[in-house]
Scaffold this active site. Sequence first.
Site, PDB file in Angstrom:
ATOM      1  N   ASP A 284       0.713  -1.228   0.099  1.00 37.69           N
ATOM      2  CA  ASP A 284       0.056  -0.088  -0.031  1.00 37.69           C
ATOM      3  C   ASP A 284       0.878   1.228  -0.001  1.00 37.69           C
ATOM      4  O   ASP A 284       0.339   2.297  -0.166  1.00 37.69           O
ATOM      5  CB  ASP A 284      -1.039  -0.077   1.224  1.00 37.69           C
ATOM      6  CG  ASP A 284      -0.365  -0.104   2.437  1.00 37.69           C
ATOM      7  OD1 ASP A 284       0.752  -0.132   2.633  1.00 37.69           O
ATOM      8  OD2 ASP A 284      -1.233  -0.021   3.682  1.00 37.69           O
ATOM      9  N   SER A 285       2.213   1.073   0.037  1.00 34.05           N
ATOM     10  CA  SER A 285       3.039   2.176  -0.222  1.00 34.05           C
ATOM     11  C   SER A 285       2.989   2.794  -1.603  1.00 34.05           C
ATOM     12  O   SER A 285       3.318   3.675  -1.852  1.00 34.05           O
ATOM     13  CB  SER A 285       4.465   1.907  -0.088  1.00 34.05           C
ATOM     14  OG  SER A 285       4.831   0.476  -0.937  1.00 34.05           O
TER      15      SER A 285
ATOM     16  N   ASP B  74      -1.264  -6.006  -0.580  1.00 34.96           N
ATOM     17  CA  ASP B  74      -1.606  -5.360   0.824  1.00 34.96           C
ATOM     18  C   ASP B  74      -2.850  -5.133   0.995  1.00 34.96           C
ATOM     19  O   ASP B  74      -3.638  -4.678   0.165  1.00 34.96           O
ATOM     20  CB  ASP B  74      -0.897  -4.094   0.897  1.00 34.96           C
ATOM     21  CG  ASP B  74       0.229  -4.116   2.010  1.00 34.96           C
ATOM     22  OD1 ASP B  74       0.207  -4.697   2.671  1.00 34.96           O
ATOM     23  OD2 ASP B  74       1.296  -3.125   1.859  1.00 34.96           O
TER      24      ASP B  74
ATOM     25  N   LYS C  21      -1.647  -9.228   2.702  1.00 35.52           N
ATOM     26  CA  LYS C  21      -0.821  -8.897   3.699  1.00 35.52           C
ATOM     27  C   LYS C  21      -1.666  -7.895   4.627  1.00 35.52           C
ATOM     28  O   LYS C  21      -2.282  -6.980   3.857  1.00 35.52           O
ATOM     29  CB  LYS C  21       0.510  -8.314   3.520  1.00 35.52           C
ATOM     30  CG  LYS C  21       1.408  -7.693   4.577  1.00 35.52           C
ATOM     31  CD  LYS C  21       2.697  -7.480   4.320  1.00 35.52           C
ATOM     32  CE  LYS C  21       3.132  -6.099   3.795  1.00 35.52           C
ATOM     33  NZ  LYS C  21       2.455  -4.898   4.380  1.00 35.52           N
TER      34      LYS C  21
ATOM     35  N   GLU D  12      -1.542  -5.423   8.544  1.00 36.45           N
ATOM     36  CA  GLU D  12      -0.408  -4.878   9.625  1.00 36.45           C
ATOM     37  C   GLU D  12      -1.294  -5.264  10.965  1.00 36.45           C
ATOM     38  O   GLU D  12      -2.383  -5.110  11.144  1.00 36.45           O
ATOM     39  CB  GLU D  12      -0.298  -3.437   9.263  1.00 36.45           C
ATOM     40  CG  GLU D  12       0.275  -3.103   8.093  1.00 36.45           C
ATOM     41  CD  GLU D  12       0.709  -1.622   8.100  1.00 36.45           C
ATOM     42  OE1 GLU D  12       0.396  -0.934   8.627  1.00 36.45           O
ATOM     43  OE2 GLU D  12       1.135  -1.113   6.863  1.00 36.45           O
TER      44      GLU D  12
ATOM     45  N   GLU E 103       9.316  -4.684  10.462  1.00 35.11           N
ATOM     46  CA  GLU E 103       9.598  -3.479   9.988  1.00 35.11           C
ATOM     47  C   GLU E 103      10.076  -2.456  11.105  1.00 35.11           C
ATOM     48  O   GLU E 103       9.480  -2.200  12.242  1.00 35.11           O
ATOM     49  CB  GLU E 103       8.871  -2.643   9.275  1.00 35.11           C
ATOM     50  CG  GLU E 103       8.658  -1.242   8.537  1.00 35.11           C
ATOM     51  CD  GLU E 103       8.011  -0.638   7.699  1.00 35.11           C
ATOM     52  OE1 GLU E 103       7.084  -1.306   7.065  1.00 35.11           O
ATOM     53  OE2 GLU E 103       8.390   0.433   7.174  1.00 35.11           O
TER      54      GLU E 103
HETATM   55  O1  KIV Z   1       3.747  -1.181   1.604  1.00 31.61           O
HETATM   56  C1  KIV Z   1       4.771  -1.664   1.597  1.00 31.61           C
HETATM   57  O2  KIV Z   1       5.502  -1.248   0.628  1.00 31.61           O
HETATM   58  C2  KIV Z   1       5.211  -2.456   2.827  1.00 31.61           C
HETATM   59  C3  KIV Z   1       6.658  -2.655   2.789  1.00 31.61           C
HETATM   60  C4  KIV Z   1       7.285  -1.624   3.282  1.00 31.61           C
HETATM   61  C5  KIV Z   1       6.750  -4.030   3.641  1.00 31.61           C
HETATM   62  O3  KIV Z   1       4.222  -2.916   3.472  1.00 31.61           O
END
Ligand code: KIV
Length: 280
Positions: free
Chosen positions: A51-52, A90, A120, A122, A189
């Site tokens: 989600d970055s 994500d 994924k 969090e 992280e």
């Molecule tokens: O969203 C992302 O890029 C991440 C990585 C930093 C692990 O969660």
Amino acid sequence: MATELPTTDIRISADLIRRRKGGTPIVCLTAYTYPIARLLDDHVDLLLVGDSVAMVLHGHKTTLGASLDMMIAHGQAVMRGSAKACVVVDMPAGTYEDSAALAVASARRIVDETGCQAVKLEGGVDMAGQIAAIVATGIPVMGHIGLLPQSVEKDGGYKIKGRTDETVAALFADALAVEGAGAFSVVIEGTIETVAADITRRIAIPTIGIGASGDCDGQILVIDDMIGLTVDRVPKFVKEYADLRSVIAHAAESYASEVRSRTFPGPGHVFSAATGKDKT
Ligand code: KIV
């Protein structure tokens, strides 16, 4: 394009990643687009559609700018561009925290609409119920503990975890909760190095480090950081393996100069009526 896509689609599964615990380090990078997925697929074990993407490609201040539709669109592009890597998408903030039912519905949409291998999310102890519920439906889940980008506003910034006995205990509890809930691996992280290394020894699923420890079972970086495309601050834990900012700036400068001097387009870049065999 630099590489041809393999004709057979033999993906690395989430289960194969799980079985790499303690073996050759697992190579992971983020990817958000078709061309980058094509370029990375031969070199990595796992591509994360993080989600970055909300920050890196869409210019949002935090990852809270990501939506389910955004993640699905980028997940589809990465799936089209890769054939071998395990693709993990994500779950954006707001699509899983409130209940296990919401988490399952969002994960199901991501997998059905992208065909990715896993999702994924969090959180540790607080998200164990959501992880277990998604895993129970047959969708593999990657956990994410330590510094949680979706919580930076709540946490008052990007803060390294594991500096006090209390936060070390919380990190271990989160790692064990994610493992116990059935995740196939966990991203750690922004933690103190020795804490990430100790967690890696303690749990039976692979740990994927980012700003964590070289002793993790694998490493991940944000692709734009790693190739020197990030225009804002680059975090301390990033190693830039290329400097694409300069490459792009030089290319743009040369193009601008040639357009202004009318040297581009030259004879090789225009179509002549004479031959009739021009290739586009
Ligand atoms: O969203 C992302 O890029 C991440 C990585 C930093 C692990 O969660």
